[in-house]
Design a protein around this motif. Structure first.
Motif, PDB file in Angstrom:
ATOM      1  N   ILE A   1       7.711  17.389   2.474  1.00  0.00           N
ATOM      2  CA  ILE A   1       7.405  18.367   1.222  1.00  0.00           C
ATOM      3  C   ILE A   1       5.922  17.549   0.657  1.00  0.00           C
ATOM      4  N   VAL A   2       4.568  18.322   0.141  1.00  0.00           N
ATOM      5  CA  VAL A   2       3.472  17.893   0.146  1.00  0.00           C
ATOM      6  C   VAL A   2       3.758  17.731  -1.556  1.00  0.00           C
ATOM      7  N   LEU A   3       3.250  16.834  -2.367  1.00  0.00           N
ATOM      8  CA  LEU A   3       4.035  16.614  -4.043  1.00  0.00           C
ATOM      9  C   LEU A   3       2.590  17.248  -4.708  1.00  0.00           C
ATOM     10  N   GLU A   4       2.209  17.712  -6.038  1.00  0.00           N
ATOM     11  CA  GLU A   4       1.860  17.967  -6.643  1.00  0.00           C
ATOM     12  C   GLU A   4       0.980  17.330  -7.595  1.00  0.00           C
ATOM     13  N   ALA A   5       0.184  17.482  -8.195  1.00  0.00           N
ATOM     14  CA  ALA A   5      -0.649  16.700  -9.031  1.00  0.00           C
ATOM     15  C   ALA A   5       0.336  16.403  -9.868  1.00  0.00           C
TER      16      ALA A   5
ATOM     17  N   ALA B   1       1.288  -1.038  -0.288  1.00  0.00           N
ATOM     18  CA  ALA B   1       0.083   0.434   0.229  1.00  0.00           C
ATOM     19  C   ALA B   1       0.794   1.376   0.320  1.00  0.00           C
ATOM     20  N   PRO B   2       0.469   2.028  -0.699  1.00  0.00           N
ATOM     21  CA  PRO B   2       1.468   3.042  -1.398  1.00  0.00           C
ATOM     22  C   PRO B   2       1.647   4.469   0.005  1.00  0.00           C
ATOM     23  N   GLY B   3       1.515   3.942   1.694  1.00  0.00           N
ATOM     24  CA  GLY B   3       1.378   5.116   2.619  1.00  0.00           C
ATOM     25  C   GLY B   3       2.221   6.177   2.055  1.00  0.00           C
ATOM     26  N   CYS B   4       1.137   7.210   2.903  1.00  0.00           N
ATOM     27  CA  CYS B   4       2.784   8.792   2.136  1.00  0.00           C
ATOM     28  C   CYS B   4       3.509   8.636   1.049  1.00  0.00           C
ATOM     29  N   TYR B   5       2.336   8.193  -0.234  1.00  0.00           N
ATOM     30  CA  TYR B   5       2.804   8.163  -1.092  1.00  0.00           C
ATOM     31  C   TYR B   5       3.407   9.695  -1.846  1.00  0.00           C
ATOM     32  N   ASP B   6       2.010  10.767  -1.137  1.00  0.00           N
ATOM     33  CA  ASP B   6       2.601  12.457  -1.455  1.00  0.00           C
ATOM     34  C   ASP B   6       3.879  13.570  -0.567  1.00  0.00           C
TER      35      ASP B   6
END
Length: 410
Positions: free
Chosen positions: A312-316, A278-283
């Motif tokens: 850092i929170v990634l953008e789309a 599962a891609p936990g904290c992928y962003d």
């Protein structure tokens, strides 16, 4: 306490006195010593248990070939290969219980290879003039390597370096006496996570898996934890993996130095180990919090987790790159692979109302994964958050199904 045997490795032509002092302290404390010389040009004052010739020949070469190369780097790589192979063989034969290597940059380069050649649980101590230095890449460190700074030890014995060496001698002997080696008869689950402020699934899953007769090792997804996890997966140490925090892959894709390496999310699959992913904290991309943050992140949402680490929170658009990287890595898997995609979020900080809530990013990620997921991966999209009970229930459902059909040995 039963006596334990310590393998002492070093260049006895230049560090004979220091290595002798180290061995003497081990002996004075009741330990046994086996010595290995990794010199090239000179000779020790008295024979070692394993000579430089033994070392070079173990690696398929010779001291003369090392000398004839005319290059000290090439020569030491000959010795590093031989020392690694010889140490691994001697340990398999039960000849020693712990290892300690003494050196400067040359000796440390060799020591890192030797440590990586030994199994998890074997005490591995490196006494080095460059311990904790940025010269040492994280990828070279075995999962349980211990390093001690060899202060004042560049040339000859003195009271300063004796303080370091005597502590090192006590540390490796004490570790050999105290270590509780992994139980080879108990199947091991490898799990990736962050602290429970971000990812909470470990709380229900660990006791549930233990109740099923499995041991659970949880690795911290902050670079070094992922490296240790991947190293053990590559060795086939796990009966199954619950790889539920893949955030280090995003770090790597985005150039963060908090990276578990280019092989993150591959080694369980390559060895055929069943994996639930599962891609936990992928962003999130983690960066070193006490260093200036690259200007490319100026417009991004940020979370200062502590003084060491900022997320850092990634953008789309960036999130789509990370999604494709997940699919590319999982496509390499040769064993059963299940991918769980919780629709309500993949980290506590991204819940609705939380500081890093990013519904557009989550939608972009899920869309990109489903558009690129490889045929060898079975996808489970579920209507909950990764920290909800429904996520843990789905993971256990998949796991129990594999136990029932024999995919995982009971």
């Amino acid at each position: 306490m039963s006596d334990k045997t310590i393998l002492v490795i070093g260049t006895y032509d230049t560090k004979d006195d220091e290595l002798g002092f180290l061995a003497g302290v081990i002996s004075d404390q009741g330990g046994q010593v086996v010595t290995m010389d990794v010199s090239v040009l000179g000779d020790p004052s008295k024979p070692t248990d394993y000579s430089k010739h033994d070392v070079a020949e173990e690696g398929g070469s010779s001291i003369q070939a090392a000398i004839d190369s005319g290059d000290e780097n090439h020569a030491m790589q000959i010795m590093a290969k031989g020392a690694s192979l010889l140490a691994a063989r001697l340990h398999n034969e039960g000849k020693f219980d712990g290892m300690i290597v003494l050196g400067g940059t040359m000796g440390t380069d060799l020591a890192l290879d030797v440590a990586s050649a030994l199994p998890l649980g074997v005490p591995k101590f490196i006494v080095s003039t460059v311990s904790f230095s940025p010269l040492i890449p994280a990828g070279r460190l075995a999962a349980d390597t211990q390093m001690i700074l060899w202060a004042g030890g560049l040339y000859g014995l003195n009271s300063v370096c004796k303080a370091s060496l005597s502590q090192a001698a006590g540390a490796v002997l004490g570790a050999a006496r105290a270590v509780q080696l992994p139980d080879p008869d108990k199947p091991l689950i490898g799990m990736m996570s962050l602290g429970t402020s971000a990812l909470k699934y470990v709380i229900p899953l660990k006791p549930a898996l233990e109740a099923r007769g499995f041991e659970v090792a949880v690795f911290h997804a902050t670079g070094m934890g992922g490296r240790a996890f991947e190293s053990l997966a590559r060795q086939g140490a796990f009966a199954c993996v619950f790889d539920f925090c893949t955030q280090e892959l995003g770090n790597h894709v985005n150039g963060s130095n908090i990276s578990a390496g280019a092989d993150r999310l591959t080694n369980a699959g390559v060895t055929g180990t069943p994996q639930v992913v599962a891609p936990g904290c992928y962003d999130l991309v983690d960066v070193v919090g006490w260093q200036p943050i690259d200007g490319k992140w100026d417009a991004h949402m940020k979370h200062a987790h502590n003084r060491l680490l900022t997320s850092i929170v990634l953008e789309a658009a960036e999130i789509k790159l990370v999604a494709r990287a997940h699919c590319e890595q999982l496509a390499k898997a040769k064993g059963p692979t299940a991918l769980i995609l919780p629709e309500d979020g993949l980290g506590e900080w991204d819940r609705e109302g939380a500081d890093l809530h990013n519904p557009d990013g989550l939608a972009a990620f899920l869309e990109e994964v489903e558009a690129n997921v490889p045929d060898n991966v079975v996808t489970h999209r579920i209507p909950c958050h990764i920290n909800d009970a429904g996520f843990a229930d789905k993971a256990l459902e998949i796991f129990d199904g594999w136990r029932t059909d024999g995919t995982i040995a009971v």
